[in-house]
Motif scaffolding. Structure first.
Motif, short mmCIF file in Angstrom:
data_model
loop_
_atom_site.label_atom_id
_atom_site.label_comp_id
_atom_site.label_asym_id
_atom_site.label_seq_id
_atom_site.Cartn_x
_atom_site.Cartn_y
_atom_site.Cartn_z
N VAL A 1 0.71 -1.14 0.07
CA VAL A 1 0.04 -0.03 0.05
C VAL A 1 0.98 1.11 0.04
N GLU A 2 1.94 1.16 0.64
CA GLU A 2 2.99 2.60 0.86
C GLU A 2 3.56 2.67 -0.60
N GLY A 3 3.66 1.88 -1.24
CA GLY A 3 4.30 2.03 -2.70
C GLY A 3 3.31 2.43 -3.59
N MET A 4 1.96 1.82 -3.51
CA MET A 4 1.02 2.27 -4.31
C MET A 4 0.44 3.45 -4.36
N THR A 5 0.69 4.33 -2.94
CA THR A 5 0.49 5.60 -2.96
C THR A 5 1.50 6.58 -3.19
N ALA A 6 2.40 6.34 -3.65
CA ALA A 6 3.63 7.04 -4.17
C ALA A 6 4.05 8.03 -3.36
N GLY A 7 4.27 7.59 -2.03
CA GLY A 7 4.81 8.47 -1.10
C GLY A 7 3.61 9.46 -0.19
N TRP B 1 6.95 1.28 -9.28
CA TRP B 1 6.73 2.43 -9.87
C TRP B 1 6.51 3.66 -9.10
N GLY B 2 5.68 3.35 -7.86
CA GLY B 2 5.37 4.28 -6.92
C GLY B 2 6.38 4.90 -6.04
N ARG B 3 7.56 3.86 -6.03
CA ARG B 3 8.83 4.31 -5.33
C ARG B 3 9.79 4.97 -6.16
N GLY B 4 9.36 5.09 -7.54
CA GLY B 4 10.31 5.88 -8.13
C GLY B 4 10.96 5.04 -9.36
#
Length: 314
Positions: free
Chosen positions: A81-87, A264-267
């Motif tokens: 969930v953390e990664g999917m929210t892109a920060g 992708w959400g983590r860059g």
């Protein structure tokens, strides 16, 4: 025991117990779903191990181990969930209850089947998960009683068309067409007792999970990093309703690269969406390996945009 459902030459569907590289077949017409519904899975498995008709697994097409009447997919890994929210962080609502959505039981595919890019998709993704399969039905099941309702576990790949998914979820519904085209289930249904040695001190199943694309590892996690154990997922799924034998409950995507969209959400910009020819391999300790090849899909039939409302009344 490890139950498989296969398609033999001529398309006949059979099920049985896997021992090494052999399928010990149950009588023709027997299905894993029927055995679950009659509480006969373990007895049938014991008969197969004792005197089942043995055939080599090589050359048989592995189908989803159970013809699931319903498929729920949870979102139980905080890191995902953390990664999917892109920060943007994990919303407080996630911690309150193990949220899930219903996906398409008609779109289940086997452990080695090809998976077509869905119509209109340009951002295809995988999602590495484990699923529990309900063996005993019930309603409003308490978490402390839920283990008796789980027949076993299998690997679950929740294929995702990210562009379609994010568009439809912007309407505050879904996911629907972003998810309903393919879900890999398999290679076998492993009975719950086989996995008890993996249970950690907190009651979670500490199974190693890895996923690779074209032989390159993309993600690695432990199933025990779930926010809730499967028993809580069963309890929540049955709250105010019921679960029935054969129902499938996915864990949600593991963290640390369980899907491309998390990365992708983590860059990460070096990981393109899946394309025809890509091979996705998922291995879960104690459960086996899935290996699916992405192939080209169909073009969508065009549907016109919504017309503006006429603003007239009778």
């Amino acid at each position: 025991m490890r139950f498989a459902t296969v398609s033999e030459a001529g398309g006949q569907v059979r099920c049985g117990v896997v021992r090494d590289d052999t399928l010990l077949r149950l009588p023709a017409g027997t299905t894993v779903l029927d055995l679950l519904r009659t509480d006969g899975l373990r007895d049938a498995g014991a008969r197969a191990l004792a005197d089942g008709d043995a055939v080599p697994l090589a050359g048989l097409r592995l189908l989803p181990p159970v013809d699931a009447p319903t498929v729920r997919d949870f979102v139980a890994f905080e890191e995902h969930v953390e990664g999917m929210t892109a920060g943007a962080g994990v919303g407080a609502e996630w911690y309150e209850a193990p949220t899930f959505y219903f996906t398409n039981p008609y779109a289940l595919v086997g452990a080695h089947d090809d998976v077509a890019v869905p119509p209109g998709c340009s951002r295809l993704d995988f999602e590495c998960e484990v699923a529990a399969v309900i063996g005993r039905g019930g309603a409003d099941i308490a978490p402390e009683d839920a283990s008796a309702h789980i027949a076993g576990y299998t690997i679950f790949n929740d294929w995702s068309a990210r562009d379609l998914q994010f568009r439809e979820m912007a309407v505050r519904l879904g996911p629907c067409k972003g998810k309903d085209f393919a879900t890999t289930l398999g290679p076998v249904l492993v009975t719950a007792d086989e996995l008890e040695p993996y249970r950690d001190a907190d009651g979670f199943l500490a199974l190693g999970m890895t996923v690779a694309v074209n032989g390159v590892e993309i993600g690695r996690d432990l199933l025990s990093n779930m926010g809730w154990p499967f028993e809580d997922l069963v309890a929540y799924a049955s709250r105010g309703t019921e679960v029935r034998p054969g129902d499938v409950l996915g864990s949600g995507t593991c963290g640390n690269g369980g899907c491309l969209a998390e990365l992708w959400g983590r860059g990460r910009t070096d990981l393109p969406p899946l394309r025809p020819g890509d091979v996705v391999t998922m291995t879960v300790e104690g459960l086996g390996t899935l290996r699916n090849t992405v192939v080209a899909g169909r073009e969508p039939h065009p549907i016109a945009q919504a017309r503006p409302r006429p603003r007239t009344r009778p």
